[in-house]
Enzyme design. Structure first.
Site, PDB file in Angstrom:
ATOM      1  N   LYS A 248       0.832  -1.208   0.000  1.00 52.31           N
ATOM      2  CA  LYS A 248       0.000   0.000   0.000  1.00 52.31           C
ATOM      3  C   LYS A 248       0.859   1.248   0.000  1.00 52.31           C
ATOM      4  O   LYS A 248       0.649   2.196  -0.778  1.00 52.31           O
ATOM      5  CB  LYS A 248      -0.951  -0.022   1.192  1.00 52.31           C
ATOM      6  CG  LYS A 248      -1.697   1.293   1.419  1.00 52.31           C
ATOM      7  CD  LYS A 248      -1.232   1.964   2.707  1.00 52.31           C
ATOM      8  CE  LYS A 248      -1.937   3.281   2.939  1.00 52.31           C
ATOM      9  NZ  LYS A 248      -1.538   3.920   4.220  1.00 52.31           N
ATOM     10  N   CYS A 318     -19.016   5.581   5.109  1.00 56.76           N
ATOM     11  CA  CYS A 318     -18.971   4.124   5.275  1.00 56.76           C
ATOM     12  C   CYS A 318     -18.007   3.782   6.412  1.00 56.76           C
ATOM     13  O   CYS A 318     -16.941   3.207   6.216  1.00 56.76           O
ATOM     14  CB  CYS A 318     -18.524   3.466   3.968  1.00 56.76           C
ATOM     15  SG  CYS A 318     -18.883   1.699   3.861  1.00 56.76           S
ATOM     16  N   CYS A 325     -25.607   4.205   6.554  1.00 53.43           N
ATOM     17  CA  CYS A 325     -26.282   3.664   5.367  1.00 53.43           C
ATOM     18  C   CYS A 325     -27.571   4.413   5.055  1.00 53.43           C
ATOM     19  O   CYS A 325     -27.960   4.538   3.888  1.00 53.43           O
ATOM     20  CB  CYS A 325     -26.583   2.183   5.560  1.00 53.43           C
ATOM     21  SG  CYS A 325     -25.116   1.147   5.785  1.00 53.43           S
ATOM     22  N   CYS A 328     -26.783   7.353   2.850  1.00 52.06           N
ATOM     23  CA  CYS A 328     -25.837   7.102   1.761  1.00 52.06           C
ATOM     24  C   CYS A 328     -26.598   7.009   0.442  1.00 52.06           C
ATOM     25  O   CYS A 328     -27.665   6.396   0.370  1.00 52.06           O
ATOM     26  CB  CYS A 328     -25.062   5.808   2.016  1.00 52.06           C
ATOM     27  SG  CYS A 328     -23.902   5.371   0.702  1.00 52.06           S
ATOM     28  N   CYS A 334     -26.452  -0.996  -2.615  1.00 50.80           N
ATOM     29  CA  CYS A 334     -25.334  -1.565  -1.848  1.00 50.80           C
ATOM     30  C   CYS A 334     -25.838  -2.792  -1.101  1.00 50.80           C
ATOM     31  O   CYS A 334     -26.762  -2.679  -0.278  1.00 50.80           O
ATOM     32  CB  CYS A 334     -24.773  -0.535  -0.870  1.00 50.80           C
ATOM     33  SG  CYS A 334     -23.535  -1.209   0.273  1.00 50.80           S
TER      34      CYS A 334
END
Length: 361
Positions: A248, A318, A325, A328, A334
Site C-alpha cells: 500500500k 462508510c 447507510c 448514503c 449496496c
C-alpha cells in the site's frame, strides 16, 4: 474381355484393404475401348457422343454395374494409400469458417467476458457525488499534504515515504502532527541519521507502533543513504524491500513521489468498502488480496482516484462501525446497506443529494 484394376473409392480404408482392392480383377466390356460402329446403339449413346467430341473418358463399370475408380497400378503405393486415408480426416477437423459453411452463434469462439461488479459504475458516481466537497481528513492531512513542497526533489520524496510509513495503523490527524514536528527539526536523510532513537520517538509519538517505526525509519534511512544516494527507490519491487514499507505504501509513494500510477493503493478503508460493495468477486481477507481483486476488473484510468475517493468515503460515510447507510446515496444498490437497513428497519429518508459536508454545517 479386358481386365482392369480398380481401387475402392473410400479414402478411409486401411492400406492393406486398399491394396487388396487394387488387385481385384473386374471385367470391362471391350465396346467401351473401341470406337463404336456408325448406327449402333452404342454410337447413339449421349455419353459416347461426348466421348467422340473429346469431352471426357468413358466411366468403366465393374461386373455389378456400379461406377469404379480407374487407377493406374504402377502409381499406387502403400504410402499414397495412407495419405489418402489421413487427408479426409484432417479435412473433417477444419472449422466451418475455413470450409465456407455458415456458423451458428454458439460455434463462434468468443473470449470469456471479464467479471465486473453489479452496479459499480452507479456506485462510483454516487461516491464521487458524496466526496465532491473534499473535506475529509485525508483531503487536508493525508500523505499528499504532509511533505514540504518547497524542498528539494530528493527531500520531498523522502518526506513522502516517511509520512506513509508513519500512517500505518494511524489516523491522518496524528500522522500530520508527527510529520509537522519532524519537519520543524529538519526532516532530511542526514538529520534523521544523526538523531538518536529517543528524540525520534518523542517526535513521532503517539503514532501507532511508534517504537517499531523508530527502528524502521532508522534502518530505511541508512539504506537510502548507502544504496540510493539519499533518494528513494523508483519501483514498487525495490520499495517493498525497505523495512516497514508494504505494498500500500509503495504504490502510493509511486503515485505521489514519482507521479507513476503503478497500482491501486488499498488500506483498511478501501479494503472494507470494496467488500461491502461487493467490488471483489469473493470476500478478501486483507488489503493486498483486495488490491489484486480490484485490479483484475477496474479500468486502469480509475486506479489513481480510487484511494482518496474510498478513504474519504470511509472516513465520513462508510464507517468501520455503524456506517451511515440511511443517508448514503448507495443505500438502494449496496448489498451491505440493504442488510443493515433491514435489521434496524428505520424510516428511510428519501434519496437526497445532500452531502456529508452540507449536513455538518
Amino acid at each position: 474381355m479386358r481386365v482392369g484394376i480398380m481401387a475402392s473409392p473410400s479414402p478411409y480404408f486401411t492400406p492393406g484393404v486398399l491394396t487388396r482392392n487394387m488387385r481385384r480383377r473386374v471385367s470391362v466390356p471391350r465396346e467401351l475401348e473401341r470406337d463404336p460402329q456408325p448406327g449402333s446403339n452404342l454410337a447413339k449413346s449421349p455419353a459416347v457422343g461426348r466421348l467422340a467430341a473429346g469431352e471426357g473418358k468413358p466411366a468403366r463399370r465393374h461386373a455389378a454395374g456400379q461406377p469404379g475408380l480407374q487407377i493406374q497400378a504402377d502409381t499406387i503405393q502403400p504410402g499414397n494409400a495412407r495419405r489418402q486415408k489421413s487427408e479426409p480426416l484432417q479435412t473433417a477437423g477444419i472449422s466451418g469458417r475455413m470450409l465456407g459453411r455458415p456458423q451458428s452463434a454458439s460455434s463462434v469462439e468468443d473470449t470469456p467476458s471479464k467479471w465486473e461488479p453489479k452496479d459499480w459504475r452507479e456506485q462510483l458516481a454516487n461516491i464521487r457525488e458524496m466526496r465532491k466537497c473534499r473535506d475529509a481528513p485525508v483531503d487536508h492531512m493525508g500523505a499528499e499534504q504532509c511533505f514540504d513542497k518547497t524542498a528539494a526533489p530528493k527531500v520531498m520524496r523522502y518526506q513522502v515515504l516517511l509520512s506513509l510509513m508513519l500512517s500505518s495503523q494511524t489516523k491522518d490527524q496524528v500522522t500530520f502532527a508527527a510529520m509537522k514536528q519532524l519537519r520543524e527539526h529538519g526532516l532530511t536523510v542526514e538529520n534523521i541519521l544523526k538523531m538518536d532513537d529517543k528524540t525520534l520517538g518523542e517526535l513521532i509519538y503517539p503514532v501507532g507502533f511508534w517504537r517499531n517505526k523508530v527502528k524502521y525509519i532508522k534502518q530505511t534511512t541508512a539504506i537510502l543513504k548507502e544504496q540510493y544516494n539519499g533518494d528513494i527507490p523508483s519501483s514498487v519491487s525495490e520499495l517493498v524491500k525497505l523495512p516497514g514499507v508494504g505494498p500500500k505504501m509503495a504504490h502510493l509513494t509511486m503515485k505521489i513521489a514519482w507521479n507513476n500510477v503503478s497500482g491501486i493503493s488499498v488500506d483498511t478503508h478501501v479494503h472494507r468498502i470494496a467488500n461491502r460493495l461487493k467490488w471483489v468477486k469473493k470476500e478478501t481477507k486483507n488489503p493486498e488480496e483486495s488490491r489484486l481483486a480490484l485490479e483484475e476488473w477496474m479500468p486502469r484510468e480509475l486506479w489513481s482516484e480510487t484511494n482518496w475517493l474510498l478513504v474519504g468515503f470511509g472516513q465520513q460515510m462508510c464507517l468501520p462501525v455503524n456506517p451511515r447507510c440511511a443517508v448514503c446515496l448507495n443505500r438502494d444498490i449496496c448489498p451491505t446497506a440493504k442488510n443493515n437497513l433491514r435489521k434496524t428497519n428505520p424510516r428511510l429518508p428519501p434519496s437526497s443529494p445532500v452531502q456529508p459536508c452540507q449536513q455538518q454545517q
